[in-house]
Design a protein around this motif. Structure first.
Motif: not given
Length: 475
Positions: A230-255
Protein backbone atom coordinates in the motif's frame (compact mmCIF):
# COMPACT_ATOMS: atom_id res chain seq x y z
CA UNK A 1 -1.49 6.73 -4.70
CA UNK A 2 -1.28 7.47 -8.40
CA UNK A 3 -2.21 11.16 -8.37
CA UNK A 4 -3.21 11.25 -12.03
CA UNK A 5 -5.54 8.31 -11.45
CA UNK A 6 -7.13 10.06 -8.49
CA UNK A 7 -7.56 13.35 -10.31
CA UNK A 8 -9.26 11.56 -13.19
CA UNK A 9 -11.68 10.04 -10.70
CA UNK A 10 -12.41 13.41 -9.13
CA UNK A 11 -12.90 14.95 -12.54
CA UNK A 12 -15.55 12.32 -13.17
CA UNK A 13 -17.31 13.34 -9.98
CA UNK A 14 -17.33 16.97 -11.10
CA UNK A 15 -18.59 16.11 -14.57
CA UNK A 16 -21.37 13.91 -13.23
CA UNK A 17 -22.73 16.68 -11.04
CA UNK A 18 -22.00 19.69 -13.23
CA UNK A 19 -25.38 19.41 -14.90
CA UNK A 20 -27.03 20.08 -11.55
CA UNK A 21 -24.90 23.16 -10.97
CA UNK A 22 -25.18 26.62 -12.47
CA UNK A 23 -22.57 27.20 -15.16
CA UNK A 24 -21.55 30.28 -13.20
CA UNK A 25 -22.50 31.43 -9.70
CA UNK A 26 -21.39 34.48 -7.72
CA UNK A 27 -21.77 34.46 -3.94
CA UNK A 28 -21.73 38.05 -2.72
CA UNK A 29 -21.09 39.70 0.65
CA UNK A 30 -19.85 36.82 2.79
CA UNK A 31 -17.25 36.35 5.49
CA UNK A 32 -14.90 33.61 4.34
CA UNK A 33 -13.95 30.95 6.86
CA UNK A 34 -11.21 28.53 5.86
CA UNK A 35 -8.89 26.37 7.99
CA UNK A 36 -5.71 28.19 6.91
CA UNK A 37 -7.18 31.55 8.03
CA UNK A 38 -6.89 32.64 11.66
CA UNK A 39 -10.09 34.69 11.48
CA UNK A 40 -13.09 35.10 9.22
CA UNK A 41 -12.47 37.54 6.36
CA UNK A 42 -15.54 39.77 5.90
CA UNK A 43 -16.84 41.52 2.78
CA UNK A 44 -15.80 38.85 0.30
CA UNK A 45 -17.32 37.39 -2.85
CA UNK A 46 -16.70 34.09 -4.62
CA UNK A 47 -17.18 33.20 -8.28
CA UNK A 48 -17.83 29.56 -9.21
CA UNK A 49 -17.73 28.18 -12.74
CA UNK A 50 -18.50 24.56 -13.59
CA UNK A 51 -18.35 23.47 -9.98
CA UNK A 52 -14.99 25.04 -9.07
CA UNK A 53 -14.00 28.25 -7.35
CA UNK A 54 -12.34 30.50 -9.93
CA UNK A 55 -12.23 33.88 -8.19
CA UNK A 56 -12.29 35.33 -4.69
CA UNK A 57 -12.26 39.06 -4.06
CA UNK A 58 -13.80 42.01 -2.31
CA UNK A 59 -17.57 42.15 -2.63
CA UNK A 60 -19.29 42.95 -4.86
CA UNK A 61 -17.79 41.16 -7.80
CA UNK A 62 -19.05 42.32 -11.19
CA UNK A 63 -21.77 39.94 -12.37
CA UNK A 64 -21.95 39.04 -16.04
CA UNK A 65 -25.20 38.42 -17.87
CA UNK A 66 -26.46 34.93 -17.19
CA UNK A 67 -24.56 34.43 -13.95
CA UNK A 68 -26.58 33.32 -10.95
CA UNK A 69 -26.15 35.31 -7.73
CA UNK A 70 -26.46 34.15 -4.12
CA UNK A 71 -26.60 37.07 -1.70
CA UNK A 72 -24.69 36.13 1.43
CA UNK A 73 -25.86 39.09 3.55
CA UNK A 74 -22.85 38.92 5.84
CA UNK A 75 -23.13 35.20 6.56
CA UNK A 76 -20.15 32.85 6.81
CA UNK A 77 -18.94 30.78 3.86
CA UNK A 78 -16.92 27.70 4.86
CA UNK A 79 -15.70 24.57 3.11
CA UNK A 80 -18.07 21.63 3.35
CA UNK A 81 -17.12 19.02 5.90
CA UNK A 82 -15.58 15.62 5.22
CA UNK A 83 -16.58 12.78 7.51
CA UNK A 84 -13.61 10.46 7.17
CA UNK A 85 -15.36 7.40 8.61
CA UNK A 86 -18.91 6.93 7.35
CA UNK A 87 -20.48 3.68 6.16
CA UNK A 88 -22.72 4.27 3.15
CA UNK A 89 -23.84 0.62 2.91
CA UNK A 90 -25.07 0.27 6.50
CA UNK A 91 -28.59 1.06 7.73
CA UNK A 92 -29.00 2.32 11.32
CA UNK A 93 -30.79 -0.28 13.42
CA UNK A 94 -30.37 -2.96 10.75
CA UNK A 95 -26.75 -3.36 9.69
CA UNK A 96 -25.41 -3.93 6.18
CA UNK A 97 -27.85 -3.41 3.31
CA UNK A 98 -28.48 -6.67 1.47
CA UNK A 99 -27.77 -8.83 4.50
CA UNK A 100 -30.09 -9.88 7.37
CA UNK A 101 -31.84 -8.22 9.06
CA UNK A 102 -31.76 -5.33 6.54
CA UNK A 103 -32.56 -7.70 3.67
CA UNK A 104 -35.88 -8.47 5.34
CA UNK A 105 -37.05 -4.87 4.90
CA UNK A 106 -36.17 -3.84 1.32
CA UNK A 107 -38.67 -0.97 1.17
CA UNK A 108 -37.39 0.61 4.38
CA UNK A 109 -33.80 0.17 3.22
CA UNK A 110 -34.62 1.93 -0.05
CA UNK A 111 -36.21 4.81 1.86
CA UNK A 112 -33.13 5.13 4.05
CA UNK A 113 -30.64 4.93 1.16
CA UNK A 114 -32.52 7.69 -0.66
CA UNK A 115 -32.42 9.98 2.38
CA UNK A 116 -28.91 9.16 3.61
CA UNK A 117 -26.95 11.54 1.34
CA UNK A 118 -29.50 14.29 1.92
CA UNK A 119 -29.09 13.92 5.68
CA UNK A 120 -25.33 14.25 5.35
CA UNK A 121 -25.72 17.38 3.24
CA UNK A 122 -28.26 18.73 5.75
CA UNK A 123 -25.45 18.84 8.31
CA UNK A 124 -22.88 20.30 5.91
CA UNK A 125 -21.09 17.07 4.99
CA UNK A 126 -20.14 17.38 1.32
CA UNK A 127 -17.56 14.56 1.23
CA UNK A 128 -17.37 11.21 2.97
CA UNK A 129 -14.68 8.58 3.17
CA UNK A 130 -16.06 5.08 3.55
CA UNK A 131 -13.32 2.77 4.86
CA UNK A 132 -15.53 -0.30 4.44
CA UNK A 133 -18.06 0.23 1.64
CA UNK A 134 -18.73 -3.48 1.07
CA UNK A 135 -20.22 -3.94 -2.39
CA UNK A 136 -23.26 -1.64 -2.26
CA UNK A 137 -21.74 1.82 -2.40
CA UNK A 138 -23.23 2.56 -5.83
CA UNK A 139 -26.63 2.98 -4.15
CA UNK A 140 -25.11 6.09 -2.55
CA UNK A 141 -23.57 7.61 -5.66
CA UNK A 142 -26.67 6.83 -7.71
CA UNK A 143 -28.72 9.31 -5.67
CA UNK A 144 -29.37 12.64 -7.43
CA UNK A 145 -27.82 14.68 -4.59
CA UNK A 146 -24.96 13.14 -2.68
CA UNK A 147 -21.67 14.10 -1.05
CA UNK A 148 -18.56 13.10 -2.97
CA UNK A 149 -17.48 9.60 -1.99
CA UNK A 150 -13.92 8.45 -1.39
CA UNK A 151 -13.51 4.84 -0.34
CA UNK A 152 -11.06 2.23 0.83
CA UNK A 153 -10.83 -1.39 -0.15
CA UNK A 154 -11.12 -3.51 2.99
CA UNK A 155 -9.05 -6.60 3.63
CA UNK A 156 -10.70 -8.77 6.28
CA UNK A 157 -8.89 -10.82 8.87
CA UNK A 158 -8.45 -14.61 8.68
CA UNK A 159 -11.43 -16.79 7.78
CA UNK A 160 -12.42 -17.36 11.41
CA UNK A 161 -11.43 -13.84 12.46
CA UNK A 162 -13.13 -10.46 12.32
CA UNK A 163 -15.18 -9.44 10.36
CA UNK A 164 -15.58 -12.68 8.36
CA UNK A 165 -16.74 -14.44 11.51
CA UNK A 166 -19.75 -12.11 11.58
CA UNK A 167 -21.03 -13.50 8.26
CA UNK A 168 -22.22 -16.94 7.28
CA UNK A 169 -20.83 -19.29 4.64
CA UNK A 170 -20.26 -18.13 1.09
CA UNK A 171 -21.93 -14.78 1.82
CA UNK A 172 -18.78 -13.62 3.59
CA UNK A 173 -16.64 -13.99 0.47
CA UNK A 174 -19.19 -12.13 -1.65
CA UNK A 175 -19.23 -9.24 0.82
CA UNK A 176 -15.44 -9.11 1.25
CA UNK A 177 -13.91 -9.59 -2.21
CA UNK A 178 -10.40 -8.46 -1.20
CA UNK A 179 -9.36 -11.22 1.18
CA UNK A 180 -5.60 -11.82 1.57
CA UNK A 181 -4.84 -15.31 2.84
CA UNK A 182 -1.05 -15.17 2.49
CA UNK A 183 1.58 -12.44 2.30
CA UNK A 184 2.25 -13.39 -1.33
CA UNK A 185 -1.28 -12.35 -2.30
CA UNK A 186 -0.99 -8.79 -0.94
CA UNK A 187 0.46 -7.21 -4.09
CA UNK A 188 -2.20 -8.50 -6.49
CA UNK A 189 -5.11 -7.76 -4.14
CA UNK A 190 -4.01 -4.19 -3.42
CA UNK A 191 -3.40 -3.59 -7.13
CA UNK A 192 -7.00 -4.68 -7.70
CA UNK A 193 -8.26 -2.43 -4.90
CA UNK A 194 -6.59 0.59 -6.50
CA UNK A 195 -7.77 -0.35 -9.99
CA UNK A 196 -11.33 -0.49 -8.61
CA UNK A 197 -11.06 3.19 -7.62
CA UNK A 198 -10.26 3.02 -3.92
CA UNK A 199 -7.81 5.53 -2.44
CA UNK A 200 -6.90 3.61 0.74
CA UNK A 201 -6.78 0.16 2.31
CA UNK A 202 -8.51 -0.92 5.51
CA UNK A 203 -7.42 -3.85 7.68
CA UNK A 204 -8.66 -5.28 10.97
CA UNK A 205 -6.94 -5.94 14.27
CA UNK A 206 -9.75 -7.20 16.48
CA UNK A 207 -9.42 -10.22 18.77
CA UNK A 208 -12.93 -10.00 20.22
CA UNK A 209 -15.73 -7.84 21.57
CA UNK A 210 -16.53 -7.59 25.27
CA UNK A 211 -14.92 -10.45 27.16
CA UNK A 212 -13.88 -12.30 23.99
CA UNK A 213 -10.18 -12.23 23.08
CA UNK A 214 -9.63 -15.43 21.08
CA UNK A 215 -10.36 -14.30 17.53
CA UNK A 216 -7.31 -14.85 15.28
CA UNK A 217 -5.42 -11.95 13.71
CA UNK A 218 -3.46 -11.53 10.50
CA UNK A 219 0.05 -12.92 10.62
CA UNK A 220 2.99 -10.54 10.98
CA UNK A 221 4.14 -11.37 7.48
CA UNK A 222 0.76 -10.62 5.93
CA UNK A 223 0.51 -7.32 7.81
CA UNK A 224 3.97 -6.28 6.66
CA UNK A 225 3.24 -7.22 3.05
CA UNK A 226 -0.03 -5.24 2.99
CA UNK A 227 1.55 -2.14 4.51
CA UNK A 228 4.56 -2.29 2.18
CA UNK A 229 2.47 -2.73 -0.96
CA UNK A 230 0.00 0.00 0.00
CA UNK A 231 2.82 2.42 0.81
CA UNK A 232 4.42 1.69 -2.56
CA UNK A 233 1.16 2.83 -4.15
CA UNK A 234 0.79 5.85 -1.81
CA UNK A 235 -2.41 4.40 -0.37
CA UNK A 236 -2.91 5.03 3.36
CA UNK A 237 -3.60 1.92 5.44
CA UNK A 238 -6.41 2.33 7.98
CA UNK A 239 -6.70 -0.14 10.83
CA UNK A 240 -9.77 -1.10 12.80
CA UNK A 241 -8.32 -1.06 16.31
CA UNK A 242 -9.57 0.46 19.55
CA UNK A 243 -7.80 -1.58 22.22
CA UNK A 244 -4.33 -0.82 23.50
CA UNK A 245 -2.81 -4.18 22.51
CA UNK A 246 -4.27 -3.90 19.00
CA UNK A 247 -2.87 -0.37 18.74
CA UNK A 248 0.57 -1.61 19.63
CA UNK A 249 0.47 -4.31 16.95
CA UNK A 250 -0.60 -1.72 14.38
CA UNK A 251 2.23 0.60 15.40
CA UNK A 252 4.75 -2.25 15.29
CA UNK A 253 3.85 -2.77 11.64
CA UNK A 254 3.79 0.87 10.59
CA UNK A 255 0.06 1.21 9.88
CA UNK A 256 -0.67 4.81 8.84
CA UNK A 257 -4.14 5.63 10.22
CA UNK A 258 -5.90 4.58 13.41
CA UNK A 259 -9.51 4.31 12.22
CA UNK A 260 -10.81 4.38 15.79
CA UNK A 261 -9.85 6.25 18.91
CA UNK A 262 -8.30 4.40 21.83
CA UNK A 263 -10.99 3.62 24.40
CA UNK A 264 -10.32 0.00 25.36
CA UNK A 265 -7.48 0.12 27.88
CA UNK A 266 -7.75 -3.35 29.38
CA UNK A 267 -4.36 -4.88 29.85
CA UNK A 268 -3.54 -8.30 31.35
CA UNK A 269 -0.57 -7.21 33.46
CA UNK A 270 -1.96 -4.27 35.40
CA UNK A 271 -2.26 -0.61 34.52
CA UNK A 272 -2.16 0.02 30.75
CA UNK A 273 0.64 2.24 29.41
CA UNK A 274 -1.90 4.45 27.69
CA UNK A 275 0.24 7.57 27.39
CA UNK A 276 3.19 5.56 26.08
CA UNK A 277 1.01 4.06 23.36
CA UNK A 278 -0.48 7.41 22.40
CA UNK A 279 3.03 8.88 22.32
CA UNK A 280 3.93 6.21 19.79
CA UNK A 281 0.97 7.28 17.65
CA UNK A 282 2.20 10.87 17.78
CA UNK A 283 5.82 9.97 17.08
CA UNK A 284 4.86 7.78 14.13
CA UNK A 285 2.71 10.50 12.56
CA UNK A 286 -0.18 8.06 12.24
CA UNK A 287 -3.57 9.57 11.50
CA UNK A 288 -6.05 9.60 14.38
CA UNK A 289 -9.81 9.16 13.99
CA UNK A 290 -11.45 9.50 17.44
CA UNK A 291 -14.84 7.98 16.39
CA UNK A 292 -16.36 9.05 19.70
CA UNK A 293 -19.85 8.26 18.42
CA UNK A 294 -19.17 4.51 18.53
CA UNK A 295 -19.46 4.10 22.29
CA UNK A 296 -21.82 7.05 22.62
CA UNK A 297 -24.11 5.52 20.00
CA UNK A 298 -24.19 2.20 21.87
CA UNK A 299 -25.09 4.03 25.07
CA UNK A 300 -27.82 6.01 23.33
CA UNK A 301 -29.25 2.96 21.60
CA UNK A 302 -29.77 1.05 24.83
CA UNK A 303 -31.01 4.07 26.82
CA UNK A 304 -34.81 4.28 27.15
CA UNK A 305 -36.38 7.29 25.44
CA UNK A 306 -33.51 7.91 23.01
CA UNK A 307 -35.91 8.02 20.04
CA UNK A 308 -37.59 11.09 21.51
CA UNK A 309 -34.55 13.20 20.62
CA UNK A 310 -35.90 16.01 18.37
CA UNK A 311 -32.60 16.12 16.43
CA UNK A 312 -33.56 12.82 14.81
CA UNK A 313 -36.58 14.18 12.95
CA UNK A 314 -34.77 16.16 10.19
CA UNK A 315 -32.58 13.21 9.19
CA UNK A 316 -34.71 10.12 9.84
CA UNK A 317 -37.42 9.16 7.32
CA UNK A 318 -40.83 8.86 8.98
CA UNK A 319 -41.33 5.18 7.96
CA UNK A 320 -37.97 4.28 9.47
CA UNK A 321 -38.78 6.11 12.71
CA UNK A 322 -42.10 4.26 12.88
CA UNK A 323 -40.16 1.01 12.47
CA UNK A 324 -37.88 1.93 15.37
CA UNK A 325 -40.79 2.95 17.59
CA UNK A 326 -42.48 -0.36 16.87
CA UNK A 327 -39.40 -2.14 18.23
CA UNK A 328 -37.71 -2.93 14.93
CA UNK A 329 -34.23 -2.14 16.27
CA UNK A 330 -34.76 -3.49 19.78
CA UNK A 331 -32.97 -6.70 18.82
CA UNK A 332 -29.65 -4.89 19.00
CA UNK A 333 -30.45 -3.24 22.34
CA UNK A 334 -31.32 -6.70 23.66
CA UNK A 335 -28.05 -8.05 22.28
CA UNK A 336 -26.09 -5.31 24.03
CA UNK A 337 -27.98 -5.89 27.28
CA UNK A 338 -27.35 -9.64 27.18
CA UNK A 339 -23.79 -9.06 28.39
CA UNK A 340 -25.12 -7.63 31.66
CA UNK A 341 -27.23 -9.07 34.52
CA UNK A 342 -30.85 -9.50 33.42
CA UNK A 343 -32.13 -7.34 36.27
CA UNK A 344 -29.87 -4.38 35.47
CA UNK A 345 -31.90 -1.37 34.24
CA UNK A 346 -31.17 -0.25 30.70
CA UNK A 347 -30.17 3.27 31.75
CA UNK A 348 -27.49 1.79 34.01
CA UNK A 349 -26.20 -0.29 31.11
CA UNK A 350 -26.06 2.88 29.04
CA UNK A 351 -24.03 4.57 31.77
CA UNK A 352 -21.52 1.71 31.68
CA UNK A 353 -21.02 2.27 27.95
CA UNK A 354 -20.42 5.88 28.94
CA UNK A 355 -17.23 4.71 30.64
CA UNK A 356 -15.80 3.92 27.20
CA UNK A 357 -16.97 7.34 26.02
CA UNK A 358 -14.97 8.98 28.81
CA UNK A 359 -11.84 7.04 27.91
CA UNK A 360 -12.19 8.02 24.26
CA UNK A 361 -12.45 11.67 25.33
CA UNK A 362 -9.35 11.34 27.50
CA UNK A 363 -7.30 9.78 24.71
CA UNK A 364 -8.39 12.44 22.23
CA UNK A 365 -7.63 15.21 24.72
CA UNK A 366 -4.11 13.88 25.18
CA UNK A 367 -3.34 13.41 21.47
CA UNK A 368 -4.79 16.79 20.54
CA UNK A 369 -2.94 18.40 23.45
CA UNK A 370 0.31 17.30 21.79
CA UNK A 371 -0.71 19.17 18.60
CA UNK A 372 -1.22 15.92 16.70
CA UNK A 373 -3.60 16.23 13.70
CA UNK A 374 -7.10 14.88 14.32
CA UNK A 375 -9.57 13.74 11.65
CA UNK A 376 -13.32 14.21 11.94
CA UNK A 377 -14.69 10.66 11.85
CA UNK A 378 -18.07 9.57 13.21
CA UNK A 379 -18.12 5.88 12.19
CA UNK A 380 -21.80 6.33 11.45
CA UNK A 381 -23.79 4.22 11.95
CA UNK A 382 -21.04 1.81 13.03
CA UNK A 383 -22.92 -0.83 14.98
CA UNK A 384 -26.65 -1.15 14.19
CA UNK A 385 -27.54 1.80 16.42
CA UNK A 386 -30.81 3.46 15.42
CA UNK A 387 -29.82 6.81 16.89
CA UNK A 388 -26.62 7.13 14.84
CA UNK A 389 -28.24 8.75 11.82
CA UNK A 390 -26.10 10.22 8.99
CA UNK A 391 -25.08 13.85 9.34
CA UNK A 392 -26.37 14.02 12.90
CA UNK A 393 -23.55 11.61 13.79
CA UNK A 394 -21.06 14.07 12.35
CA UNK A 395 -22.53 16.99 14.29
CA UNK A 396 -22.48 15.02 17.53
CA UNK A 397 -18.90 13.91 16.85
CA UNK A 398 -17.86 17.56 16.54
CA UNK A 399 -19.67 18.44 19.75
CA UNK A 400 -17.90 15.58 21.53
CA UNK A 401 -14.56 16.78 20.16
CA UNK A 402 -15.30 20.19 21.67
CA UNK A 403 -16.08 18.53 25.01
CA UNK A 404 -12.70 16.79 24.80
CA UNK A 405 -10.96 20.17 24.54
CA UNK A 406 -10.70 20.94 20.84
CA UNK A 407 -11.38 24.53 19.77
CA UNK A 408 -13.95 25.33 17.06
CA UNK A 409 -11.09 26.29 14.73
CA UNK A 410 -9.33 22.96 15.38
CA UNK A 411 -12.56 21.09 14.74
CA UNK A 412 -13.05 22.94 11.44
CA UNK A 413 -9.57 21.92 10.35
CA UNK A 414 -10.14 18.33 11.46
CA UNK A 415 -13.16 18.08 9.17
CA UNK A 416 -11.58 19.78 6.18
CA UNK A 417 -7.89 20.25 5.43
CA UNK A 418 -6.46 17.61 7.79
CA UNK A 419 -8.43 14.86 6.07
CA UNK A 420 -7.69 16.23 2.60
CA UNK A 421 -3.96 16.22 3.37
CA UNK A 422 -4.08 12.70 4.81
CA UNK A 423 -5.65 11.30 1.64
CA UNK A 424 -3.82 13.40 -0.92
CA UNK A 425 -6.77 15.51 -2.12
CA UNK A 426 -5.75 18.81 -0.51
CA UNK A 427 -5.63 20.57 -3.88
CA UNK A 428 -9.35 19.85 -4.34
CA UNK A 429 -11.03 19.76 -0.92
CA UNK A 430 -10.67 21.40 2.47
CA UNK A 431 -10.39 25.13 1.75
CA UNK A 432 -12.28 28.06 0.30
CA UNK A 433 -9.69 28.87 -2.37
CA UNK A 434 -9.41 29.28 -6.11
CA UNK A 435 -9.16 26.00 -7.98
CA UNK A 436 -10.93 24.06 -5.25
CA UNK A 437 -14.21 22.19 -5.54
CA UNK A 438 -17.17 24.45 -4.82
CA UNK A 439 -18.43 22.21 -2.01
CA UNK A 440 -19.34 24.87 0.52
CA UNK A 441 -21.73 25.76 3.33
CA UNK A 442 -23.28 29.12 4.13
CA UNK A 443 -23.83 29.52 7.86
CA UNK A 444 -25.55 32.17 9.94
CA UNK A 445 -22.88 32.03 12.68
CA UNK A 446 -19.09 31.84 12.70
CA UNK A 447 -17.83 28.24 13.02
CA UNK A 448 -14.44 29.53 14.20
CA UNK A 449 -16.09 30.80 17.37
CA UNK A 450 -18.54 28.06 18.33
CA UNK A 451 -19.12 24.53 17.09
CA UNK A 452 -22.85 25.23 17.52
CA UNK A 453 -22.61 27.29 14.33
CA UNK A 454 -22.87 24.01 12.39
CA UNK A 455 -26.48 23.81 13.51
CA UNK A 456 -27.18 27.11 11.72
CA UNK A 457 -26.55 26.16 8.09
CA UNK A 458 -28.75 28.01 5.58
CA UNK A 459 -27.44 26.77 2.23
CA UNK A 460 -25.24 23.94 1.01
CA UNK A 461 -23.37 24.47 -2.25
CA UNK A 462 -22.48 21.19 -3.95
CA UNK A 463 -20.23 21.63 -7.01
CA UNK A 464 -21.76 25.06 -7.49
CA UNK A 465 -25.39 23.94 -7.13
CA UNK A 466 -27.15 25.88 -4.35
CA UNK A 467 -29.30 23.71 -2.09
CA UNK A 468 -31.54 25.23 0.54
CA UNK A 469 -30.99 23.30 3.72
CA UNK A 470 -34.67 22.94 4.54
CA UNK A 471 -35.20 21.06 1.27
CA UNK A 472 -32.97 18.25 2.53
CA UNK A 473 -35.10 17.34 5.54
CA UNK A 474 -36.36 13.80 5.82
CA UNK A 475 -40.01 13.12 5.18
Amino acid sequence: MNLNFLLLGLAGLFAAQAAAASDSLVIQNVSIVSPELAVAVPGQAVRIIDGRIVEIGASPLIVSEGEAVLEGKGRYLAPGLTDSHHHVSFVPGMGAAGLPPASEYPELVAVYLAQQPRSLLYHGVTQVLDPAPLTGWEAFTDQPQHPDLLRCGEIPGPHDGYPLNQREGERAHAVYPYAVDTAAEAASVIARIQADGAVCVKIYLEDGFGAASEWPLMSDGTLDAIVAEAEARSMPVLVHANAIDMYQIALDHGVGVMAHGLWNWQWPDGEPPVVETLDRVIESGAGYMPTLRVMAGLADHVRPGALDNPDLAPVTPAPLMAFYRAGGADWFADELASDFPAEMPRDEIADIFGFGVQRGHQALGYVHGQDHPIMLASDCPGSPTAVNQPGLCTLYEMEAMAEAGMSPADILRSGTLTIAEQFGVDSTYGRVATGFAANLVLLNDNPLEDVAAWQEIEFVILHGAVIERSSLRAR
